[in-house]
Enzyme design. Structure first.
Site, mmCIF file in Angstrom:
data_model
loop_
_atom_site.group_PDB
_atom_site.id
_atom_site.type_symbol
_atom_site.label_atom_id
_atom_site.label_comp_id
_atom_site.label_asym_id
_atom_site.label_seq_id
_atom_site.Cartn_x
_atom_site.Cartn_y
_atom_site.Cartn_z
ATOM 1 N N CYS A 158 -12.171 -32.724 36.207
ATOM 2 C CA CYS A 158 -13.609 -32.971 36.112
ATOM 3 C C CYS A 158 -14.038 -33.096 34.658
ATOM 4 O O CYS A 158 -14.939 -33.859 34.332
ATOM 5 C CB CYS A 158 -14.369 -31.818 36.761
ATOM 6 N N HIS B 214 -16.637 -26.207 36.885
ATOM 7 C CA HIS B 214 -16.732 -27.633 37.184
ATOM 8 C C HIS B 214 -17.577 -28.316 36.108
ATOM 9 O O HIS B 214 -18.418 -27.679 35.480
ATOM 10 C CB HIS B 214 -17.344 -27.824 38.575
ATOM 11 N N ASN C 76 -21.905 -36.544 39.926
ATOM 12 C CA ASN C 76 -20.659 -35.825 40.165
ATOM 13 C C ASN C 76 -19.507 -36.824 40.248
ATOM 14 O O ASN C 76 -19.711 -38.045 40.187
ATOM 15 C CB ASN C 76 -20.778 -35.004 41.455
ATOM 16 N N GLN D 242 -12.565 -38.020 41.641
ATOM 17 C CA GLN D 242 -11.428 -37.411 40.949
ATOM 18 C C GLN D 242 -10.316 -37.003 41.907
ATOM 19 O O GLN D 242 -9.215 -36.675 41.456
ATOM 20 C CB GLN D 242 -11.881 -36.211 40.126
#
Ligand SMILES: *[C@@H]1O[C@H](CO)[C@@H](O)[C@H](O)[C@H]1NC(C)=O
Length: 349
Positions: free
Chosen positions: A152, A291, A313, A146
């Site tokens: 996110c 997050h 992630n 990202q």
């Protein structure tokens, strides 16, 4: 991690030790061998991560932070924890800077009360295998990055939609985060300034689907909605709705993850997240959700039996276990480690 990074770490530790033994001068003194070694290491790290600084003063500031982080990493890793840290792309940021950068969930007091969740269809799931990894079932696209855009929420939602699309249609297609960043702007979601997965799902339902990553590639900044790009193969992935996993129940989250990859929010601003290099994260975080990631499975560590969640992630492949993290599962706190059980949801298709 069998990266060359660990070899480098070992080499530098040995070199540093040799210098410290040979030289009784304080190690932090400018021009000391240890200082020069650290500067060389910072230079190599800059090359590796393509980092540039505007001027010598900034470089000096960043070097000081890098050095402090490396010293912290070496101290931490010598402590016999279940996870270890490394000098990844966030190694020249203080934890405060990191926290501010990654924060991509809108603060929860502004949470839309009107979002509609339609129950929990996996409540009666009983077939729960001992371990599961949706990657082995081809339902997870390669790790994305990202960058410094706080979206996110878009990466988490898109990854969940990629997963359910593969499960329903047999096709794994990388989908567009940028379409969400640029076009999902009428409601709560705020592009690089944060958003929510549920609102992203809601947008995708109303939008009649989401286009592909190839059609509407990621830019890493707020952009203007390109309706033409978004309209191309919009039906690449369609969803009918979404559901929230019952709050503060790792047992419920487990049931959901047996059925599909699930979007989860976490307190991801800790130093453990920032510099995570591998192992099972077991603490160091609170429950301040800032997050969003994707729960893609779970298991038990063969070494010491620690149960973990498997997390995808969106910080690239240089972070963690090639972009993935294992986080301790079934902890005492009902919120789960880092609040992982507090705000989980998944799209229906
Ligand atoms: C990005 O766009 C959102 C609206 O979608 C806006 O609220 C936010 O302030 C923008 N952020 C930046 C950095 O321009």
């Amino acid at each position: 991690m069998a990266f060359s990074q660990s070899e480098v770490v070992v080499f530098f530790r040995l070199a540093l030790l040799a210098f410290l033994l040979a030289d009784s001068a304080p190690r932090a003194t400018a021009r000391s061998p240890a200082d020069m070694l650290m500067r060389e290491r910072h230079g190599r790290w800059m090359t590796r991560h393509g980092r540039t600084y505007t001027d010598a003063a900034e470089k000096e500031r960043r070097f000081a932070t890098f050095k402090a982080n490396v010293e912290f990493i070496e101290m931490f890793n010598a402590g016999g924890h279940k996870y270890w840290l490394g000098a990844n792309q966030f190694a020249d940021l203080t934890n405060e800077e990191f926290r501010a950068m990654i924060d991509g969930l809108r603060s929860s007091d502004s949470r839309a009360v009107g979002s509609k969740s339609n129950g929990f269809r996996y409540e009666h799931v009983t077939a729960v295998p001992a371990s599961l990894d949706w990657r082995t079932k081809g339902a997870v696209t390669p790790v994305k990055d990202q960058g410094s855009c706080g979206c996110c929420w878009a990466f988490s939602a898109v990854a969940a939609v990629e997963g359910i699309t593969k499960i329903r249609t047999g096709k794994l297609i990388s989908l567009s985060e940028q379409e969400l960043v640029d076009c999902d702007t009428e409601g709560e979601d705020q592009g690089c300034d944060g958003g929510y997965m549920d609102d992203a799902f809601e947008f995708i339902v109303k939008n009649g689907g989401l286009t592909t990553e190839a059609n509407y590639p990621y830019q890493g900044t707020n952009g203007t909605c390109d309706a033409k790009m978004a309209a191309r193969s919009r039906a690449a992935a369609t969803i009918t709705g979404y559901e929230d996993v019952p709050v503060n129940s790792e047992a419920a989250l487990l049931k959901a993850v047996t059925q599909q990859p699930v979007s989860v929010a976490v307190d991801g601003g800790s130093i453990g997240f920032q510099l995570y290099a591998g192992g099972v994260l077991t603490g160091g975080c609170g429950t301040e959700l800032d997050h969003a990631v994707l729960a893609i499975g779970y298991g038990t560590d063969g070494g010491d039996g620690t149960k973990y969640w498997l997390i995808k992630n969106s910080w690239g492949e240089m972070w963690g276990e090639k972009g993935y993290m294992r986080m301790e599962r079934d902890v005492e706190a009902k919120e789960g480690l880092c609040g992982i059980a507090m705000m989980a949801s998944y799209p229906n298709a």
